[in-house]
Design a protein around this motif. Sequence first.
Motif, PDB file in Angstrom:
ATOM      1  N   GLY A   1       0.866  -1.309  -0.007  1.00 43.36           N
ATOM      2  CA  GLY A   1      -0.280   0.035  -0.120  1.00 43.36           C
ATOM      3  C   GLY A   1       0.897   1.195  -0.050  1.00 43.36           C
ATOM      4  O   GLY A   1       0.366   2.361  -0.192  1.00 43.36           O
TER       5      GLY A   1
ATOM      6  N   GLN B   1      -7.890  -3.004   5.187  1.00 42.30           N
ATOM      7  CA  GLN B   1      -6.756  -2.189   5.403  1.00 42.30           C
ATOM      8  C   GLN B   1      -6.266  -2.151   6.843  1.00 42.30           C
ATOM      9  O   GLN B   1      -7.331  -2.245   7.584  1.00 42.30           O
ATOM     10  CB  GLN B   1      -7.010  -0.856   4.774  1.00 42.30           C
ATOM     11  CG  GLN B   1      -5.643   0.137   4.810  1.00 42.30           C
ATOM     12  CD  GLN B   1      -6.139   1.620   4.228  1.00 42.30           C
ATOM     13  OE1 GLN B   1      -7.252   1.920   4.397  1.00 42.30           O
ATOM     14  NE2 GLN B   1      -5.051   2.022   3.518  1.00 42.30           N
TER      15      GLN B   1
ATOM     16  N   TRP C   1      -6.872  -5.429  10.986  1.00 38.67           N
ATOM     17  CA  TRP C   1      -7.408  -5.337   9.648  1.00 38.67           C
ATOM     18  C   TRP C   1      -8.889  -4.785   9.671  1.00 38.67           C
ATOM     19  O   TRP C   1      -9.723  -5.393  10.500  1.00 38.67           O
ATOM     20  CB  TRP C   1      -7.682  -6.721   8.957  1.00 38.67           C
ATOM     21  CG  TRP C   1      -5.966  -7.071   8.490  1.00 38.67           C
ATOM     22  CD1 TRP C   1      -5.208  -7.609   9.242  1.00 38.67           C
ATOM     23  CD2 TRP C   1      -5.316  -6.539   7.299  1.00 38.67           C
ATOM     24  NE1 TRP C   1      -3.898  -7.579   8.815  1.00 38.67           N
ATOM     25  CE2 TRP C   1      -4.222  -6.908   7.647  1.00 38.67           C
ATOM     26  CE3 TRP C   1      -5.892  -5.559   6.369  1.00 38.67           C
ATOM     27  CZ2 TRP C   1      -3.120  -6.644   6.695  1.00 38.67           C
ATOM     28  CZ3 TRP C   1      -4.650  -5.342   5.244  1.00 38.67           C
ATOM     29  CH2 TRP C   1      -3.557  -5.910   5.662  1.00 38.67           C
TER      30      TRP C   1
END
Length: 89
Positions: A51, A78, A85
């Motif tokens: 990311g 994410q 998460w």
Amino acid sequence: TARASEAAAQPILLTTADHNPNGATVRFLIDGVPMPPDAATYDRIVLLFDGEDDDAVAAARSRWSEAKAQGVDVTYWQPDEQGRWVKKA
């Protein structure tokens, strides 16, 4: 690995091939690896990408759009500030 003679018996198999010798139902794809031709046979395909890498993010977004256009149920997760998460989309 898929090179081993007993590959079909392994619960976790590392491979760069398109085929699915152990009949896995979940497949992890890393480093921009394309969707396998038999993607519809899996219960879940997980795309892992960095990311923090703009090119990797752009590629992941493109793959997301392609999968969604094909009618695949897609989600995006994410990590939050505590490292948990969180489903984002």
